[in-house]
Design a protein around this motif. Structure first.
Motif, mmCIF file in Angstrom:
data_model
loop_
_atom_site.group_PDB
_atom_site.id
_atom_site.type_symbol
_atom_site.label_atom_id
_atom_site.label_comp_id
_atom_site.label_asym_id
_atom_site.label_seq_id
_atom_site.Cartn_x
_atom_site.Cartn_y
_atom_site.Cartn_z
ATOM 1 N N GLU A 1 -4.840 6.146 -0.710
ATOM 2 C CA GLU A 1 -4.084 4.850 -0.745
ATOM 3 C C GLU A 1 -4.138 4.021 -2.041
ATOM 4 O O GLU A 1 -5.119 4.068 -2.776
ATOM 5 C CB GLU A 1 -4.503 3.866 0.174
ATOM 6 C CG GLU A 1 -3.724 2.796 0.511
ATOM 7 C CD GLU A 1 -4.382 2.055 1.548
ATOM 8 O OE1 GLU A 1 -3.730 0.784 2.014
ATOM 9 O OE2 GLU A 1 -5.578 2.177 2.087
ATOM 10 N N ARG B 1 -2.719 0.663 -3.822
ATOM 11 C CA ARG B 1 -2.458 -0.829 -3.603
ATOM 12 C C ARG B 1 -1.738 -1.585 -4.933
ATOM 13 O O ARG B 1 -2.572 -1.409 -6.001
ATOM 14 C CB ARG B 1 -3.569 -1.723 -3.247
ATOM 15 C CG ARG B 1 -4.083 -1.174 -1.628
ATOM 16 C CD ARG B 1 -5.321 -2.149 -1.403
ATOM 17 N NE ARG B 1 -5.346 -3.293 -1.814
ATOM 18 C CZ ARG B 1 -5.148 -4.383 -1.178
ATOM 19 N NH1 ARG B 1 -4.328 -4.363 -0.212
ATOM 20 N NH2 ARG B 1 -5.187 -5.430 -1.913
ATOM 21 N N SER C 1 0.884 -1.110 -0.096
ATOM 22 C CA SER C 1 -0.081 -0.048 0.055
ATOM 23 C C SER C 1 0.890 1.227 -0.182
ATOM 24 O O SER C 1 1.790 1.153 0.818
ATOM 25 C CB SER C 1 -0.920 -0.008 1.204
ATOM 26 O OG SER C 1 -2.045 -1.096 1.203
ATOM 27 N N LEU D 1 0.840 5.315 0.401
ATOM 28 C CA LEU D 1 0.114 6.533 0.862
ATOM 29 C C LEU D 1 0.462 7.757 -0.077
ATOM 30 O O LEU D 1 1.395 8.310 0.210
ATOM 31 C CB LEU D 1 0.144 6.703 2.317
ATOM 32 C CG LEU D 1 -0.153 5.621 3.387
ATOM 33 C CD1 LEU D 1 0.281 6.109 4.632
ATOM 34 C CD2 LEU D 1 -1.741 5.660 3.179
#
Length: 164
Positions: free
Chosen positions: A153, A155, A146, A148
């Protein structure tokens, strides 16, 4: 003498050589060109209303600022030799080329993990200190990480890791 509190700038030997070449050019060729511009502008007379002189002095200020910036980079360069990295060969590290799948958009991307002075996201070269670079480091193909990011966010699934 380098400031003990100064940041270290991770880069390859090739990037350091490029910076040194640029510094040499600025300190020799470019500095002479700017000096000539100032000399020529002075010959136009009254400096208080001489826009050519003002422009030449501004250019000189920019030049000296750039020279100082390059000297700091050189003094605080931390050469990272890809062959000296002790990470397992299938692990993302500096110099890795990583193929990832953005799980939200089902899009594949490929990134080369580089030092901050070599980063160029438009060319797929991301810094090891960027959010994505930090998230990917130390992981292997098959892992999902993940990130930030300012947009939220993200993935990413690592599809492959190539270390030279």
């Amino acid at each position: 003498m380098a400031n003990a509190n100064a940041s270290r700038f991770k880069m390859s030997q090739e990037r350091l050589d490029e910076i040194k070449q640029e510094l040499y050019y600025l300190e020799t060729v470019r500095e002479k060109e700017v000096s000539e511009l100032i000399k020529e502008a002075r010959s136009f007379g009254d400096l208080s209303e001489n826009s050519e002189y003002d422009e030449a002095k501004t250019e000189q200020g920019k030049l000296y600022s750039k020279i100082a910036e390059l000297k700091v980079l050189i003094e605080n360069a931390e050469i990272v030799d890809k062959s000296e990295i002790d990470a397992p060969k299938d692990t993302v590290t500096l110099g890795s080329i990583v193929k990832v799948l953005d799980l939200e958009f089902n899009e594949e991307d490929s990134y080369e993990i580089v030092g901050s002075q070599e980063a160029n996201p438009k060319q797929g070269r991301i810094s090891d200190d960027s959010p994505a670079g930090r998230a990917l480091r130390g992981h292997r193909a098959g892992d999902t990480v993940s990130v930030l990011a300012p947009a939220g966010e993200i993935r990413l699934q690592i599809l492959s890791v190539e270390n030279k």
